[in-house]
Design a protein around this motif. Structure first.
Motif, short mmCIF file in Angstrom:
data_model
loop_
_atom_site.label_atom_id
_atom_site.label_comp_id
_atom_site.label_asym_id
_atom_site.label_seq_id
_atom_site.Cartn_x
_atom_site.Cartn_y
_atom_site.Cartn_z
N THR A 255 47.24 34.34 29.57
CA THR A 255 48.46 34.34 30.38
C THR A 255 48.08 34.52 31.84
O THR A 255 47.27 35.38 32.19
N THR A 256 48.66 33.70 32.68
CA THR A 256 48.36 33.78 34.11
C THR A 256 49.63 33.98 34.92
O THR A 256 50.75 33.79 34.43
N ALA B 86 47.45 31.23 39.53
CA ALA B 86 46.95 31.18 38.15
C ALA B 86 45.84 32.19 37.89
O ALA B 86 44.75 31.86 37.41
N VAL B 87 46.12 33.46 38.21
CA VAL B 87 45.15 34.53 37.92
C VAL B 87 45.59 35.24 36.64
O VAL B 87 46.78 35.34 36.34
N SER B 88 44.63 35.73 35.90
CA SER B 88 44.91 36.36 34.62
C SER B 88 45.75 37.62 34.79
O SER B 88 45.50 38.44 35.69
N THR B 89 46.72 37.80 33.93
CA THR B 89 47.54 39.01 33.97
C THR B 89 46.78 40.23 33.47
O THR B 89 47.28 41.35 33.55
N ASP B 90 45.57 40.01 32.92
CA ASP B 90 44.74 41.13 32.49
C ASP B 90 44.00 41.78 33.65
O ASP B 90 43.36 42.82 33.47
N SER C 230 43.62 43.95 37.03
CA SER C 230 44.34 44.99 37.76
C SER C 230 44.60 44.51 39.19
O SER C 230 44.01 43.52 39.64
N LEU C 231 45.45 45.23 39.90
CA LEU C 231 45.75 44.84 41.28
C LEU C 231 44.49 44.94 42.15
O LEU C 231 44.28 44.09 43.03
N LEU D 99 48.44 43.06 36.60
CA LEU D 99 49.29 41.99 37.09
C LEU D 99 50.38 41.61 36.11
O LEU D 99 51.36 40.96 36.48
N ARG D 100 50.25 42.02 34.86
CA ARG D 100 51.31 41.75 33.88
C ARG D 100 52.61 42.46 34.23
O ARG D 100 53.67 42.13 33.67
#
Length: 247
Positions: A2-3, A29-33, A35-36, A91-92
């Motif tokens: 997921t991005t 399109a960066v991974s939601t996994d 961290s900020l 980021l999720r």
């Protein structure tokens, strides 16, 4: 995988004596996994490759333990997720296409060093004023020699969990460090080892807090709401009583 695509509106300031302004950067399109902080790492890799100064921010353990990291995310100290420091903010938590405004903690006692990093040495000076047990209290007793109740030990541990990140100061309209100082006083003041210097410690640490330019508590409880360790603001009332108590 997921991005998410995000727009980062980041405060940029080369040094404490320089003016600052916001810069806008896009992450697609960066991974939601991530961290900020990892997202900032990714952005910095791109900036360095382009010959641009990377975004300055503090970090160390990245496990929500050390308290090094911390800045405002859309005006909220440590971001929108409760009981979380920005290194553990993933980021999720954000919507695709969202704009995130990142800026340093704003307090007179926390001057900006660079970009998102501030000087929190005022906290160190408060601790140096009395946040310890000196050699005058004698040598450490054997661990099992003094009985400590379960509730007493749990409360001492809860206050000792303060990581000194400064979110309480950044979220307070008066830039008060009362929650930080209260936590540091309470974890020593509730244990036998902290009793000989208890009243003196309370007075000198609160006096140092004032001299550093922190404001007074006005009980809006934003400090409790943003504390990544969820330390209760009730300890501030406990702190105020400490300097009045008789030894």
């Amino acid at each position: 995988m997921t991005t998410v695509s995000l727009t980062l509106r980041i405060w940029r300031q080369a040094g404490s004596q320089d003016g600052g302004a916001f810069e806008v950067h896009r992450l697609d399109a960066v991974s939601t996994d991530l961290s900020l902080l990892e997202a900032l790492d990714l952005l910095n890799e791109r900036l360095i490759a382009a010959g641009v100064r990377p975004v300055g921010f503090e970090h160390d353990c990245r496990e929500g333990i050390c308290g090094s990291c911390g800045f405002l995310v859309n005006g909220q100290a440590q971001g929108p997720q409760r009981a979380t420091s920005v290194c553990q903010l993933y980021l999720r938590q954000f919507r695709d296409g969202e704009v995130l405004t990142l800026e340093p903690f704003r307090a007179r006692a926390f001057p900006v060093l660079q970009d998102l990093a501030v000087d929190r040495s005022a906290f160190d000076r408060i601790i140096a004023a009395g946040g310890y047990c000196s050699i005058n209290t004698g040598s450490a007793p054997e661990a099992n020699a003094l009985l400590i109740g379960r509730e007493q030990a749990a409360q001492a541990f809860d206050t000792a969990s303060c990581i000194g990140c400064g979110a309480c100061v950044a979220s307070c309209r008066n830039a008060s460090a009362s929650l930080f100082v209260a936590a540091k006083l309470a974890h020593l003041g509730q244990l036998p080892q902290g009793q000989p210097e208890r009243q003196h410690r309370a007075r000198v640490m609160q006096a140092q807090m004032v001299s550093e330019g922190f404001g007074s508590c006005s009980s809006h409880l934003e400090c409790e709401a943003t504390c990544p360790k969820q330390i209760s603001a009730d300890w501030i009332s406990w702190m105020h009583r400490e300097s009045w108590r008789r030894t």
